[in-house]
Write an enzyme that holds these catalytic residues in place. Structure first.
Site, short mmCIF file in Angstrom:
data_model
loop_
_atom_site.label_atom_id
_atom_site.label_comp_id
_atom_site.label_asym_id
_atom_site.label_seq_id
_atom_site.Cartn_x
_atom_site.Cartn_y
_atom_site.Cartn_z
N LYS A 22 0.83 -1.21 0.00
CA LYS A 22 0.00 0.00 0.00
C LYS A 22 0.86 1.26 0.00
CE LYS A 22 -2.65 2.90 3.04
NZ LYS A 22 -3.06 3.18 4.42
N ASN A 23 1.83 1.34 0.92
CA ASN A 23 2.60 2.57 1.07
C ASN A 23 3.43 2.89 -0.17
OD1 ASN A 23 1.52 2.91 3.61
ND2 ASN A 23 3.26 2.03 4.69
N ARG A 62 -4.94 10.62 3.42
CA ARG A 62 -3.69 11.32 3.74
C ARG A 62 -2.66 11.20 2.63
NH1 ARG A 62 -1.58 13.62 8.00
NH2 ARG A 62 0.68 13.83 8.08
N ASP A 111 4.19 0.35 11.92
CA ASP A 111 2.93 -0.24 11.47
C ASP A 111 2.72 -1.67 11.98
OD1 ASP A 111 2.09 1.99 10.14
OD2 ASP A 111 2.76 1.35 8.17
N MET A 156 6.79 6.71 17.65
CA MET A 156 6.58 7.62 16.53
C MET A 156 5.17 8.19 16.43
SD MET A 156 8.90 5.56 13.72
CE MET A 156 8.64 6.73 12.39
N ASP A 194 -5.74 7.81 9.40
CA ASP A 194 -5.87 7.12 10.68
C ASP A 194 -5.94 8.09 11.84
OD1 ASP A 194 -5.80 4.53 9.70
OD2 ASP A 194 -3.62 4.54 9.58
#
Length: 436
Positions: free
Chosen positions: A22-23, A97, A321, A343, A121
């Protein structure tokens, strides 16, 4: 609002192939705006966030053609830039985002880029300063409409290469600045750049399009601007977060699972971090095999005997993640572990749902939780819960699959944002899950 009903307590068995990352996909899709030529992308995951971005690109005027499963053609030769200031874009862009990364390519190619304040998120503040400070250093002027919460950058005379030291090694920030710099005049140096595999993939794609980039894979990137970029064909890597999710699922449900074609060289610390919880992971070619942990798994301790501490960090550190997955897996480990989420400030707030299921967790503060494992001597209890974000959602799903009884998870649209056809793929290896 869609819902999952899960009958837990069953072991699973079989093979599962991870989706495209996805990223990486969100970055790569934005990069198609940098050229008028055709760009073909393969292994695109069919998930909500990616499909939203493809929709935004289509509304912007990109010609999009689906060539097969996960394979698309993009041509960005005639864009409708007025869409960027439309009410439709304010609505669509604010819900994703990742849409922030269209700004860099548009600024570089057309001299302007706009974005509504992005959503995503609910995991605490995620600043955009790195993006816009980088654009300003390249010569852009910043605009912000406070009433409409709308950001913009403009550079009618073009961008000029410069040196910059990023305040944080932001992945999306680095990607955005990088995509702006490839068409800037002169040389841009980015120090403290993010260097995770997906950003390396973006760099390699841009190089195949004609960009000049040195230092790929390091935190010091040097970009010599070019006048134009050409088309290319690019394949997305398998999703390392999904791979970690399946490892956690196998351990918690005492299942024997083979994860196919994982691209081992791009997994970094993920396998060894799961091994710290006592999980057996075997490399079989480019596949990852997790045997059924019939006797459970035992947390390692540090050399001095102190409690195991698992924390996140920018690449090549352990990805944030997957901390939610590690936390859930630890609830049935033999031993205790401290999870330190450095983070993001609110990612651990889903633990109350695990406590309701019977997990022994002490939430020390918004960033730290201590987990005392059950060693499977008592199982988690089925319950009803709501998914707050993608990663907590998949963690709760794993907990439900390991629990005795039938659990219900609401707001599974959050899970669908990051995981393709997850219920169908889990059913294929024996999970009892129903989408309501």
């Amino acid at each position: 609002m869609a819902t999952f009903q899960i009958e837990g307590g069953h072991s699973l068995k079989g093979e599962i192939t991870p989706q495209g990352a996805k990223n990486e996909t969100l970055q790569i899709l934005c990069a198609v705006l940098l050229t008028d030529d055709e760009v073909i992308i393969e292994n695109i995951p069919d998930i909500r966030d990616v499909n939203k971005l493809i929709g935004i690109l289509g509304n912007l005027g990109v010609k999009i053609q689906k060539l097969g499963k996960g394979k698309y053609s993009f041509i960005s030769d005639k864009l409708h830039l007025d869409y960027l200031e439309s009410e439709l874009f304010k609505e669509e862009g604010s819900s994703l985002r990742g849409s922030i990364m269209i700004v860099g390519p548009l600024l570089a190619k057309y001299g302007k880029g706009y974005i509504p304040r992005p959503g995503g998120d609910k995991i605490g503040r995620r600043r955009l300063d790195t993006h816009f400070e980088g654009f300003i250093k390249l010569g852009a002027k910043f605009r912000y409409n406070k009433e409409e919460r709308f950001y913009g950058v403009e550079a009618p005379k073009g961008l000029k290469g410069t040196y910059m030291l990023l305040e944080e090694a932001s992945v999306t920030g680095t990607a955005n600045i990088l995509m702006a710099a490839v068409l800037a005049k002169g040389i841009t140096t980015i120090y403290n750049a993010a260097c995770e595999p997906y950003l390396q993939q973006l760099c390699r794609m841009l190089v195949s399009m004609g960009a000049k980039i040195k230092g790929i894979g390091s935190n010091l990137l040097e970009i010599e601007g070019v006048e134009k970029l050409n088309g290319c064909t690019h394949r997305i890597l398998p999703d390392m977060i999904e791979i970690g999710s399946w490892i956690g699922l196998a351990a918690m449900t005492k299942s024997e699972i083979t994860i196919k074609n994982v691209s081992w060289e791009n997994l970094g610390l993920i396998p060894n971090t799961f091994r710290k919880l006592g999980i057996t992971i075997e490399k079989k070619g480019d596949d990852l095999y997790v045997p059924a942990h019939k006797d459970g798994y035992e947390v390692q301790s540090f050399i001095d005997g102190s409690i195991m501490n698992i924390s996140d960090a920018p690449w090549p550190g352990f990805t944030p993640d997957l901390l939610s997955i590690m936390l859930v897996v630890a609830t049935q480990a033999r031993g205790s572990v401290l999870i330190h989420q450095k983070m993001f400030e609110s990612r651990l707030f889903f633990v109350d749902k695990l406590i309701d299921m019977g997990a022994k967790i002490i939430l020390c503060d918004p960033h730290r939780a201590t987990i005392i494992g059950h060693d499977f001597k008592s199982t988690l209890k089925a319950t009803t819960m709501t998914s707050p974000d993608i990663r907590a959602g998949i963690s709760l799903l794993i907990a439900a699959l390991s629990a005795k009884g039938t659990s219900t998870i609401h707001n599974i649209e959050q899970i669908d944002r990051g995981y393709e056809n997850i219920d169908g793929r889990l059913k294929a290896i024996g999970a009892k899950i129903t989408r309501m």
